[in-house]
Motif scaffolding. Structure first.
Motif, PDB file in Angstrom:
ATOM      1  N   ASN A   1       0.796  -1.228   0.000  1.00  0.00           N
ATOM      2  CA  ASN A   1       0.000   0.000   0.000  1.00  0.00           C
ATOM      3  C   ASN A   1       0.828   1.277   0.000  1.00  0.00           C
ATOM      4  O   ASN A   1       0.395   2.319   0.497  1.00  0.00           O
ATOM      5  CB  ASN A   1      -0.979   0.038   1.178  1.00  0.00           C
ATOM      6  CG  ASN A   1      -2.198   0.904   0.878  1.00  0.00           C
ATOM      7  OD1 ASN A   1      -2.564   1.108  -0.287  1.00  0.00           O
ATOM      8  ND2 ASN A   1      -2.838   1.416   1.909  1.00  0.00           N
ATOM      9  N   LEU A   2       2.027   1.246  -0.569  1.00  0.00           N
ATOM     10  CA  LEU A   2       2.835   2.454  -0.705  1.00  0.00           C
ATOM     11  C   LEU A   2       2.715   2.998  -2.120  1.00  0.00           C
ATOM     12  O   LEU A   2       2.785   2.242  -3.094  1.00  0.00           O
ATOM     13  CB  LEU A   2       4.308   2.155  -0.407  1.00  0.00           C
ATOM     14  CG  LEU A   2       4.629   1.622   0.989  1.00  0.00           C
ATOM     15  CD1 LEU A   2       6.136   1.446   1.146  1.00  0.00           C
ATOM     16  CD2 LEU A   2       4.069   2.526   2.081  1.00  0.00           C
ATOM     17  N   ARG A   3       2.540   4.321  -2.231  1.00  0.00           N
ATOM     18  CA  ARG A   3       2.496   4.987  -3.527  1.00  0.00           C
ATOM     19  C   ARG A   3       3.916   5.364  -3.952  1.00  0.00           C
ATOM     20  O   ARG A   3       4.859   5.296  -3.173  1.00  0.00           O
ATOM     21  CB  ARG A   3       1.642   6.258  -3.440  1.00  0.00           C
ATOM     22  CG  ARG A   3       0.194   6.036  -3.019  1.00  0.00           C
ATOM     23  CD  ARG A   3      -0.592   5.316  -4.096  1.00  0.00           C
ATOM     24  NE  ARG A   3      -1.997   5.148  -3.737  1.00  0.00           N
ATOM     25  CZ  ARG A   3      -3.000   5.878  -4.237  1.00  0.00           C
ATOM     26  NH1 ARG A   3      -2.749   6.858  -5.083  1.00  0.00           N
ATOM     27  NH2 ARG A   3      -4.244   5.646  -3.876  1.00  0.00           N
ATOM     28  N   HIS A   4       4.057   5.781  -5.182  1.00  0.00           N
ATOM     29  CA  HIS A   4       5.333   6.339  -5.618  1.00  0.00           C
ATOM     30  C   HIS A   4       5.656   7.559  -4.764  1.00  0.00           C
ATOM     31  O   HIS A   4       4.761   8.288  -4.337  1.00  0.00           O
ATOM     32  CB  HIS A   4       5.276   6.729  -7.095  1.00  0.00           C
ATOM     33  CG  HIS A   4       5.302   5.544  -8.019  1.00  0.00           C
ATOM     34  ND1 HIS A   4       4.459   5.425  -9.103  1.00  0.00           N
ATOM     35  CD2 HIS A   4       6.091   4.434  -8.024  1.00  0.00           C
ATOM     36  CE1 HIS A   4       4.718   4.283  -9.728  1.00  0.00           C
ATOM     37  NE2 HIS A   4       5.699   3.665  -9.092  1.00  0.00           N
ATOM     38  N   ILE A   5       6.919   7.801  -4.549  1.00  0.00           N
ATOM     39  CA  ILE A   5       7.370   8.842  -3.636  1.00  0.00           C
ATOM     40  C   ILE A   5       6.860  10.227  -4.023  1.00  0.00           C
ATOM     41  O   ILE A   5       6.669  11.092  -3.173  1.00  0.00           O
ATOM     42  CB  ILE A   5       8.914   8.835  -3.544  1.00  0.00           C
ATOM     43  CG1 ILE A   5       9.412   9.618  -2.335  1.00  0.00           C
ATOM     44  CG2 ILE A   5       9.556   9.319  -4.830  1.00  0.00           C
ATOM     45  CD1 ILE A   5       9.243   8.891  -1.037  1.00  0.00           C
ATOM     46  N   TRP A   6       6.589  10.446  -5.330  1.00  0.00           N
ATOM     47  CA  TRP A   6       6.125  11.768  -5.780  1.00  0.00           C
ATOM     48  C   TRP A   6       4.599  11.844  -5.883  1.00  0.00           C
ATOM     49  O   TRP A   6       4.057  12.873  -6.254  1.00  0.00           O
ATOM     50  CB  TRP A   6       6.767  12.122  -7.131  1.00  0.00           C
ATOM     51  CG  TRP A   6       6.337  11.250  -8.272  1.00  0.00           C
ATOM     52  CD1 TRP A   6       5.328  11.496  -9.174  1.00  0.00           C
ATOM     53  CD2 TRP A   6       6.868   9.977  -8.641  1.00  0.00           C
ATOM     54  NE1 TRP A   6       5.209  10.452 -10.072  1.00  0.00           N
ATOM     55  CE2 TRP A   6       6.156   9.507  -9.761  1.00  0.00           C
ATOM     56  CE3 TRP A   6       7.897   9.175  -8.136  1.00  0.00           C
ATOM     57  CZ2 TRP A   6       6.424   8.278 -10.371  1.00  0.00           C
ATOM     58  CZ3 TRP A   6       8.174   7.958  -8.739  1.00  0.00           C
ATOM     59  CH2 TRP A   6       7.437   7.526  -9.841  1.00  0.00           C
ATOM     60  N   GLY A   7       3.905  10.777  -5.545  1.00  0.00           N
ATOM     61  CA  GLY A   7       2.453  10.807  -5.518  1.00  0.00           C
ATOM     62  C   GLY A   7       1.781  10.740  -6.874  1.00  0.00           C
ATOM     63  O   GLY A   7       0.570  10.916  -6.981  1.00  0.00           O
ATOM     64  N   ASP A   8       2.560  10.492  -7.945  1.00  0.00           N
ATOM     65  CA  ASP A   8       2.019  10.365  -9.299  1.00  0.00           C
ATOM     66  C   ASP A   8       1.195  11.575  -9.722  1.00  0.00           C
ATOM     67  O   ASP A   8       0.111  11.452 -10.290  1.00  0.00           O
ATOM     68  CB  ASP A   8       1.191   9.078  -9.429  1.00  0.00           C
ATOM     69  CG  ASP A   8       2.065   7.843  -9.328  1.00  0.00           C
ATOM     70  OD1 ASP A   8       2.693   7.480 -10.336  1.00  0.00           O
ATOM     71  OD2 ASP A   8       2.155   7.275  -8.230  1.00  0.00           O
ATOM     72  N   GLY A   9       1.714  12.739  -9.436  1.00  0.00           N
ATOM     73  CA  GLY A   9       1.066  13.972  -9.851  1.00  0.00           C
ATOM     74  C   GLY A   9       1.998  15.160  -9.609  1.00  0.00           C
ATOM     75  O   GLY A   9       3.191  14.993  -9.369  1.00  0.00           O
ATOM     76  N   GLY A  10       1.452  16.348  -9.658  1.00  0.00           N
ATOM     77  CA  GLY A  10       2.235  17.553  -9.415  1.00  0.00           C
ATOM     78  C   GLY A  10       2.458  17.790  -7.938  1.00  0.00           C
ATOM     79  O   GLY A  10       2.226  16.914  -7.098  1.00  0.00           O
ATOM     80  N   CYS A  11       2.866  19.007  -7.604  1.00  0.00           N
ATOM     81  CA  CYS A  11       3.196  19.337  -6.217  1.00  0.00           C
ATOM     82  C   CYS A  11       1.991  19.271  -5.281  1.00  0.00           C
ATOM     83  O   CYS A  11       2.155  19.187  -4.061  1.00  0.00           O
ATOM     84  CB  CYS A  11       3.832  20.726  -6.153  1.00  0.00           C
ATOM     85  SG  CYS A  11       5.425  20.857  -6.987  1.00  0.00           S
TER      86      CYS A  11
END
Length: 381
Positions: free
Chosen positions: A301-311
């Protein structure tokens, strides 16, 4: 008449009690903020653009693309993931005790003396001043001293072009690498930048090889629509996903390193898929077993470190900095969204030798799955 009055009084007391209980529940639920939660992303466009780059196609994780597909195919999945996220946040919130530090379950203890290396890591840092709290807990940013190791048996499903294409040495090395990474034994962790040095977490998860299943196929690539997970399509059926982590090793195609299924998806396809060149020690930038660490992070249940989007997007972890995209190679330092990127986190896209840490916040998210009522509680029940 007296009996009638007493009856009304009793009824009034019950109704008042129920009302108070409902208010307590409502009050507790109102503390869990879900306003930032999202499931769909632009991964379909983002990952395709990486793979079709004209000069140098970028290696890719297809987990978020897979999630978009599953959300479209399973109308109830979004609600299921919302409930899992709610439970996760509730778990994390419940583990922040109030009152006197060290006053957790079991009576608590006193704080350790200042300037003492109490956690035995060879250095004095802020964690040495953390109170000792029994059970699953967190206090003012201190690490959660999880009491019990989690043991996850792994079934490795290999779909290969010829017998022995994926060697036992590869398998053994992959299991060893997973146990290094999820127990904070990666030797490169000593390179952690100072600003992240107190964030490095030990998940205390041990992976064991349960069984290896093999089948031969002349299929050139299996894609990302889970065909490899069904014997009816030439693949290998999953082994009881409620008590085993299933890893499928097969040619995925298009330079895709691997992909995983988040908690909540269909049981028959639960697990992780990895290309044979990226499974275990095979050499090269992505050949040191970290694809499995990354994909199992998604499975936890971990997302990519950047959250798969902008800031404005997030990975739902408080101790990872905001960013607006993945990092590649072995960057010295990158700054996005006004903060230094945690490029060495296993949930980024850097080379295998340049990723070497999870955070305490990521640990909390994953641990919630194995608590009573958690999605993967059957692994420890």
């Amino acid at each position: 008449m007296k009996k009638l009055i007493l009856a009304f009084a009793a009824l009034s007391f019950v109704l008042t009690s129920c009302s108070n209980n409902e208010n307590d529940i409502t009050s507790e639920q109102s503390k869990i903020d879900m306003s930032d939660f999202y499931v769909y992303t632009n991964a379909d466009v983002d990952e395709t653009s990486k793979l079709t780059a004209t000069k140098s196609p970028l290696k890719s994780c297809y987990t978020m693309v897979n999630l978009n597909r599953l959300l479209k195919e399973n109308p109830g999945l979004e609600k299921k993931m919302y409930d899992i996220e709610y439970f996760t946040r509730q778990f994390i919130a419940s583990k922040k005790p109030t009152g006197t530090p060290g006053g957790g379950p079991g009576g608590g203890t006193t704080d350790p003396p200042a300037d003492t290396d109490t956690d035995g890591d060879g250095i004095y840092d802020i964690y040495d001043d953390c109170p000792t709290i029994s059970g699953l807990s967190e206090y003012n940013g201190c690490p959660a001293p999880y009491a019990n190791e989690i043991i996850i048996p792994v079934v490795i499903n290999i779909i290969e072009k010829y017998d022995g294409q994926v060697t036992q040495e590869q398998i053994d090395s992959q299991i060893a690498i997973l146990n290094e990474d999820f127990n904070n034994l990666n030797s490169r962790t000593v390179n952690t930048p100072l600003e992240f040095s107190t964030s490095v977490a030990n998940f205390d998860i041990t992976f064991t090889q349960s069984s290896v299943k093999r089948t031969i196929s002349n299929k050139k690539s299996w894609g990302t629509r889970d065909a490899m997970k069904f014997s009816s399509q030439g693949g290998i059926d999953a082994t009881d996903p409620s008590t085993y982590l299933n890893i499928w090793v097969c040619e995925i195609g298009r330079g895709i390193l691997g992909y995983a299924q988040f908690p909540g998806g269909p049981e028959a396809t639960d697990g992780v898929v990895i290309g044979p060149n990226y499974f275990g020690e095979t050499g090269g930038n992505y050949g040191h077993g970290r694809t499995a660490t990354h994909e199992i992070g998604h499975w936890l249940n971990l997302r990519h470190i950047w959250g798969d989007g902008g800031c404005s997007y997030d990975d739902f972890v408080t101790d990872t900095p905001t960013s607006d995209g993945p990092n590649y190679g072995c960057p010295e330092e990158t700054i996005n969204c006004g903060t230094v990127d945690m490029t060495m986190n296993y949930m980024d896209y850097v080379y295998d030798d340049c990723m070497y840490m999870f955070t305490h916040g990521q640990n909390d998210r994953s641990r919630s799955l194995f608590t009573s009522g958690g999605y993967r509680y059957s692994f420890v029940d």
